[in-house]
Design a protein around this motif. Structure first.
Motif, PDB file in Angstrom:
ATOM      1  N   LYS A 124       0.786  -0.812  -0.051  1.00 54.58           N
ATOM      2  CA  LYS A 124       0.112   0.254  -0.283  1.00 54.58           C
ATOM      3  C   LYS A 124       0.773   1.385  -0.353  1.00 54.58           C
ATOM      4  O   LYS A 124       0.944   1.713  -1.296  1.00 54.58           O
ATOM      5  N   GLN A 125       1.787   1.311   0.934  1.00 54.10           N
ATOM      6  CA  GLN A 125       2.775   2.343   1.157  1.00 54.10           C
ATOM      7  C   GLN A 125       3.544   1.886   1.640  1.00 54.10           C
ATOM      8  O   GLN A 125       3.827   0.904   2.319  1.00 54.10           O
ATOM      9  N   ALA A 126       4.772   2.910   1.459  1.00 50.63           N
ATOM     10  CA  ALA A 126       6.440   2.253   2.132  1.00 50.63           C
ATOM     11  C   ALA A 126       7.148   3.431   2.296  1.00 50.63           C
ATOM     12  O   ALA A 126       7.415   4.707   1.376  1.00 50.63           O
ATOM     13  N   ALA A 127       7.857   3.499   3.177  1.00 47.58           N
ATOM     14  CA  ALA A 127       9.483   4.976   3.284  1.00 47.58           C
ATOM     15  C   ALA A 127      10.359   3.863   2.402  1.00 47.58           C
ATOM     16  O   ALA A 127      12.009   3.673   3.170  1.00 47.58           O
ATOM     17  N   ARG A 128      10.468   4.100   1.647  1.00 46.52           N
ATOM     18  CA  ARG A 128      11.046   3.704   0.319  1.00 46.52           C
ATOM     19  C   ARG A 128      12.785   4.077   0.633  1.00 46.52           C
ATOM     20  O   ARG A 128      13.625   3.120   0.632  1.00 46.52           O
ATOM     21  N   ASP A 129      13.108   4.860   1.408  1.00 44.68           N
ATOM     22  CA  ASP A 129      14.608   5.419   1.909  1.00 44.68           C
ATOM     23  C   ASP A 129      14.843   4.184   2.522  1.00 44.68           C
ATOM     24  O   ASP A 129      15.972   4.323   3.409  1.00 44.68           O
ATOM     25  N   LYS A 130      13.896   3.446   3.706  1.00 47.28           N
ATOM     26  CA  LYS A 130      15.128   3.306   4.432  1.00 47.28           C
ATOM     27  C   LYS A 130      14.496   1.076   4.134  1.00 47.28           C
ATOM     28  O   LYS A 130      15.145   0.509   4.297  1.00 47.28           O
ATOM     29  N   VAL A 131      12.901   1.311   3.182  1.00 49.41           N
ATOM     30  CA  VAL A 131      12.974  -0.188   2.565  1.00 49.41           C
ATOM     31  C   VAL A 131      14.234  -0.563   1.718  1.00 49.41           C
ATOM     32  O   VAL A 131      14.576  -1.951   1.870  1.00 49.41           O
ATOM     33  N   VAL A 132      14.316  -0.329   0.818  1.00 49.96           N
ATOM     34  CA  VAL A 132      14.814  -0.269  -0.145  1.00 49.96           C
ATOM     35  C   VAL A 132      16.384  -0.718   0.185  1.00 49.96           C
ATOM     36  O   VAL A 132      16.749  -2.217  -0.907  1.00 49.96           O
ATOM     37  N   PRO A 133      17.207   0.256   1.100  1.00 46.45           N
ATOM     38  CA  PRO A 133      18.091  -0.487   1.379  1.00 46.45           C
ATOM     39  C   PRO A 133      18.251  -1.509   2.416  1.00 46.45           C
ATOM     40  O   PRO A 133      19.275  -2.406   2.233  1.00 46.45           O
ATOM     41  N   GLU A 134      17.334  -2.043   2.748  1.00 54.09           N
ATOM     42  CA  GLU A 134      17.149  -2.806   3.855  1.00 54.09           C
ATOM     43  C   GLU A 134      17.312  -4.517   2.869  1.00 54.09           C
ATOM     44  O   GLU A 134      17.448  -5.452   3.129  1.00 54.09           O
TER      45      GLU A 134
END
Length: 174
Positions: A124-134
């Motif tokens: 639905k939604q995500a904090a891309r700057d935190k999720v993508v690196p993880e």
């Protein structure tokens, strides 16, 4: 509106680690998931197996048993009501298909090599700057998204930058 992401991995264990990481991030409110499924193409027989996170049949059975008991109490047969309610709830739950369509996942996963796996994520939604690196640390190959071409390219660039940053950090601290 939710976005679909399909990422292929070399093995089932890595795909399951990614699923577990996303579920953990969901609990931390970094990402809001509609559905997440790990799909493997078995090495032995080449068959596709879905590893659903939500068991609709079990959920339906529990809810059906509860409501069946309540209705059974009204007619003075609570055990029969619970049994009938559980059976009806399980049947209804098994017939329910929410999230990513199972047939779509099976069809797309036929392209995986035997022994490989993929994670299908409806976000639905995500904090891309935190999720993508993880998630970038797990590697994988982006197979399909529902993003526009520009957004997809931005996502790929973010993942590459995160991997490069992690590799540089490892080289310095290693």
């Amino acid at each position: 509106m939710s976005n679909l992401f399909v990422v292929a991995y070399d093995d089932l264990a890595t795909a399951q680690q990614v699923r577990d990481k996303l579920l953990s991030m969901n609990r931390e409110y970094l990402v809001e998931l509609d559905d997440i499924v790990v799909v493997e193409r078995r090495a032995k027989d080449g068959k596709v197996k879905l590893h659903q996170t939500v068991n609709h049949a079990a959920t339906g059975a529990v809810g059906g048993a509860l409501w069946g008991s309540v209705i059974g109490l009204l007619f003075l047969v609570p055990l029969l009501g619970a049994a009938v309610g559980a059976a009806a709830g399980a049947a209804g739950g098994a017939a329910t298909d929410t999230g990513v369509n199972d047939d779509f996942m099976r069809e797309l996963s036929e392209n995986l090599r035997p022994g490989a796996a993929a994670v299908f994520v409806l976000v639905k939604q995500a904090a891309r700057d935190k999720v993508v690196p993880e998630l970038a640390q797990f590697g994988g190959q982006l197979v399909q998204t529902s993003l526009s071409h520009d957004e997809e390219n931005q996502l790929i660039d973010m993942a590459k930058a995160a991997r490069a940053g992690a590799a540089a950090h490892t080289a310095v601290t290693g």
